[in-house]
Design an enzyme around this catalytic site. Structure first.
Site, short mmCIF file in Angstrom:
data_model
loop_
_atom_site.label_atom_id
_atom_site.label_comp_id
_atom_site.label_asym_id
_atom_site.label_seq_id
_atom_site.Cartn_x
_atom_site.Cartn_y
_atom_site.Cartn_z
CD GLU A 213 45.77 -34.07 15.48
OE1 GLU A 213 44.52 -33.96 15.94
OE2 GLU A 213 46.33 -34.35 14.74
CB CYS A 247 39.90 -33.66 21.96
SG CYS A 247 40.61 -35.23 21.21
#
Length: 470
Positions: A213, A247
């Site tokens: 991720e 993110c």
């Protein structure tokens, strides 16, 4: 913790898994309940530890994006786990009837989770929820940049779980490298693309399956049909959540050239409504450490030196105090593609604004760059929304808002290309940490019995019939 200790913990978990390779529904629910109890009992202390590690981290943001997020994931998982665990019947090929086919989701074994500093609770425990639900043992390596939180999490996990079930491994980058090199049955990493490459290489030596991720530059596109004021307010809220250290935060804005001034003004007004003051405001989060604070200052300075205009948004009369590491929300205009702020993931409250002349130009701009973790589109034109949806590739998309696709338990969350490999959340997380074992069960009477040596005329006749039926 040295390599031998980490290896010993892993060996202990794998041995325990060998004695209980398929935990019952009751056992899995009990483990999830213990994790839920931990968060309900110690959530406030964990939030305070995170805030101390940052210098100031909004307690409300931790409650929203971390504690509540994980608790909601646990609740969703507990409601649906019985169904997820059931073997799924699937159709059997006609030539193998009356045999039957099914798929059994089995635990893979011992799962390693490497979590980052920006959402240290969510990104350690959300994957752990999925791994425990799938029946696995879990080892977590949290970031060394949030040491107070990491120590408290290790203590609380140790009080709630046996080492054979779930354990936290603390240490710096050297411990992280050792951790990633262990022969886990699955390795889950959240962090930067650069470190993700190193993790993938370390896992490859053991043929360990990995989920990465990562991040990247997530664009927000304003269509000519967008409500500029609403879009600016929602982008500002998402961009400045955790001071941009997210993110999936919008990393730059693409908008029609004629909308730039209106967007700039609306964004500024939205920031000042949310943060009428900055330095002494507990709602506005600090940059995590001096190194990251200076990195962001350098990105803005380098852009200005190259001809960009930096519009720093600050309450009237408030002077910035660098020791607090509360970086002013900043719009960057007239940026160039070669600038560092347009090449690197920003991870802070800087927002480049890039005008375009046609919607096709905006799509081409996105497609000319590595595939982002998230893409945001604002507008009312359904045909152009469909164009963006089908002509761009991104890890996920939110329409007329930002960030919120990550909060949907029935949607997979993950990247694509340089922004990641694999996806989780809800049932997708359960399946990520499971081996979906295909099972074919033959019937007492089987046509395949007639297709055995010695082959002859009967086999030829059967093959001719099968070919016609394919």
């Amino acid at each position: 913790m040295d390599a031998s200790c980490i290896a010993a913990l892993l060996a202990r978990q794998r041995e325990a898994f060998a004695h209980e390779p398929y935990p019952s529904l009751e056992t899995r629910l009990a483990r999830l309940r213990r994790l839920q109890d931990l968060l309900e009992r110690d959530g406030d202390r964990l939030a305070q530890a995170i805030s101390a590690d940052f210098g100031n981290r909004s307690l409300h943001e931790t409650a929203i994006a971390e504690t509540f997020f994980v608790l909601a994931g646990i609740a969703h998982t507990r409601r649906h786990l019985k169904r997820w665990m059931k073997a799924r019947r699937v159709a059997t090929s006609f030539h193998s009837l009356p045999g039957t086919s099914r798929i059994l989701a089995q635990p893979v074994g011992a799962v390693g989770i490497v979590s980052p500093w920006n959402y240290p609770l969510q990104l350690a425990l959300a994957p752990a929820v999925a791994a425990l639900a799938a029946g696995n043992r879990v080892m977590i390596k949290p970031s060394e940049l949030t040491p107070g939180f990491s120590a408290l999490l290790a203590e609380r996990i140790a009080q709630s779980f046996a080492l054979e079930e779930c354990v936290v491994v603390q240490g710096g980058a050297d411990v992280g490298r050792t951790f990633a090199s262990q022969p886990f049955d699955h390795l889950f990493f959240t962090g930067s693309t650069a470190v993700g490459r190193q993790v993938a290489l370390a896992a490859a030596a053991n043929l360990t399956p990995v989920t990465l991720e990562l991040g990247g530059k997530s664009p927000a596109i304003l269509d000519p049909s967008a409500d500029v004021g609403q879009a600016a307010a929602r982008i500002a809220a998402g961009k400045l959540f955790n001071a941009g250290q997210t993110c999936i935060a919008p990393d730059y804005v693409l908008l029609p050239r004629a909308q730039r001034d209106a967007f700039t003004d609306a964004y500024r007004q939205a920031v000042l409504r949310m943060y009428p003051r900055l330095d002494d405001n507990p709602d506005y989060t600090s940059i995590v450490n001096e190194r990251h604070y200076q990195r962001l200052q350098n990105l803005a300075s380098e852009a200005e030196a190259g001809g960009a205009r930096a519009l720093r948004i600050s309450p009237a009369g408030e002077m910035e105090r660098p020791q607090l590491r509360k970086l002013r929300p900043t719009l960057l205009l007239d940026v160039q593609p070669g600038m560092a702020v347009m090449r690197e993931e920003i991870f802070g409250p800087l927002l480049p604004v890039i005008p375009y002349d046609t919607p096709d130009e905006a799509i081409a701009f996105v497609n000319a760059r590595p595939r982002p973790l998230a893409l945001y589109w604002f507008g009312k034109d359904a045909a152009r929304q469909r164009e963006v949806l089908t002509r761009t590739v991104a890890g996920g998309m939110t329409v007329n808002d930002v960030l919120l696709h990550i909060a949907q338990e029935n949607l997979p969350f993950g990247g694509v290309g340089e922004s990641g490999i694999g996806a989780y959340h809800g049932e997708y997380g359960f399946r990520l940490f499971s081996k979906e074992k295909p099972v074919f069960e033959q019937s007492r009477w089987a046509g395949s019995d007639m297709l055995r040596p010695p082959y002859g005329a009967q086999a030829e006749r059967i093959l001719r019939v099968l070919r016609k039926l394919v």
